[in-house]
Scaffold this active site. Sequence first.
Site, PDB file in Angstrom:
ATOM      1  CG  ASP A 110      43.012  42.484  55.064  1.00 24.87           C
ATOM      2  OD1 ASP A 110      43.608  41.526  55.576  1.00 24.87           O
ATOM      3  OD2 ASP A 110      43.533  43.594  54.881  1.00 24.87           O
ATOM      4  NE  ARG A 111      44.341  40.478  49.723  1.00 23.00           N
ATOM      5  CZ  ARG A 111      43.945  41.726  49.555  1.00 23.00           C
ATOM      6  NH1 ARG A 111      42.658  42.031  49.419  1.00 23.00           N
ATOM      7  NH2 ARG A 111      44.814  42.725  49.521  1.00 23.00           N
ATOM      8  CB  CYS A 126      48.499  39.776  46.098  1.00 21.71           C
ATOM      9  SG  CYS A 126      48.109  39.638  47.864  1.00 21.71           S
ATOM     10  CG  ASN A 127      54.395  37.832  47.878  1.00 19.85           C
ATOM     11  OD1 ASN A 127      55.218  37.000  47.520  1.00 19.85           O
ATOM     12  ND2 ASN A 127      54.487  39.100  47.535  1.00 19.85           N
ATOM     13  CB  THR A 128      48.803  37.563  51.533  1.00 20.37           C
ATOM     14  OG1 THR A 128      49.877  38.362  52.036  1.00 20.37           O
ATOM     15  CG2 THR A 128      48.084  36.915  52.703  1.00 20.37           C
ATOM     16  CB  ALA A 129      46.319  36.603  46.784  1.00 23.47           C
ATOM     17  CB  CYS A 165      54.464  41.833  51.392  1.00 28.29           C
ATOM     18  SG  CYS A 165      53.027  42.931  51.412  1.00 28.29           S
TER      19      CYS A 165
END
Lengths: 237, 237
Positions: B45-46, B80-83, B193
């Site tokens: 999980d990022r 994936c934005n958070t990645a 997201c």
Amino acid sequence: MLGILGGMGPLATVDFLAKLVRATPARRDQDHIPTLVCSAADIPDRVASILGQGPDPLPAMRAALARLEAGGATRIAIPCNTAHHWHAALQAGTALPILHIVDAVADDLVRCALTDGPVGLLASEGTLRAGLYPERLARHGFTCLTPDPDGQAAVAGAIHLVKAGRVAEAAPILEAQALSLTAAGCRRVVLACTEIPLALAGAGDDLASLMVDATDALARACVAACLADAVALPLVA
Amino acid sequence: MLGILGGMGPLATVDFLAKLVRATPARRDQDHIPTLVCSAADIPDRVASILGQGPDPLPAMRAALARLEAGGATRIAIPCNTAHHWHAALQAGTALPILHIVDAVADDLVRCALTDGPVGLLASEGTLRAGLYPERLARHGFTCLTPDPDGQAAVAGAIHLVKAGRVAEAAPILEAQALSLTAAGCRRVVLACTEIPLALAGAGDDLASLMVDATDALARACVAACLADAVALPLVA
């Protein structure tokens, strides 16, 4: 890692992946099946080749399979019915097990426990000419019925409409052919081309209950196989 | 061959692939962009990692990138934005160009030609904490506004609902937060997201016209880059 030999066509591969995600028992990302997808849209037309009107797609399919092997796939599925004409040739060239879409459909039909009447086929001209379904379903005691020549020409035209993104125009054509098959005595109609469920996603409940979606059947067979793999050994390449 | 470092989450990757197909000018399979997708759902999980509550996902992301390189990818995108917190670290380890999702969004915002008011952000807690958007959008003269703490907790909860397949429950939560941002003066709200557009796909036209979908922006940036590649050299690995 599940390897998907896709891109035949690209939207059908996306539909397969969505059905794979939905068929997986998961509450978070990490519960899903690690998957490597080669959407090899540049593979030559499968139907044209079977009809003797185009180049052999097998070398391009083998190249895509090699990419999946190089990337660490341990099991292969092909979300394209017509491409299964080359299933044996592809399987002969790799140690990785390749699931067969018609076996996945046969498992679904066996679960329906229907013993009388033929099974209707909505499929590409290539799939029909290659005899993929009748031969393999006969092993389970099923006989097949296909549209008449005019009906089959309509089905082929609808498949091309889907490939060109004209899904709404394809839907009524395919619904009419599905209803003709049920009127002729079919207890189930197999959507035996991965473009067809894209067009029939909005079909009414009456028709939907009679249809067996080969894409969905293959997705569920993949989930079952991968979950069994995960029990037998960790899902790493 | 376009390489997609995906699986974060799996359904968001499917949504990205559907948008990639739709954004491609094509009339037949062979007009589409050959794509290799690693849906590496097993990447840790990022958000948890950025918040100091979980293991570092970078090794698993690097492993997925290595699979794409081994399979012949020549250009990478990460839906994936958070990645993108690890974009620079991933880029440092490969010669393949990795598109940046915030640059794709910035291009969209520049096209909108909005000069006044902040840009709203609906994003994961990890994306916000990592400061991905404010820093990169500031290069283009944009300022950002995010929900208040209660609102942000609601957004985070909605993202988890989407990952658990409970998309319908997430929609009204996200719509309310988008409307709060526009009420606070935002001329555009970025769905920053990749789970969020899955829930807001059915939003009304009024809201839809204010939203910038980062998934769609990245898909269009990929098509533009790959079509430019195809002009410069044949699209083979």
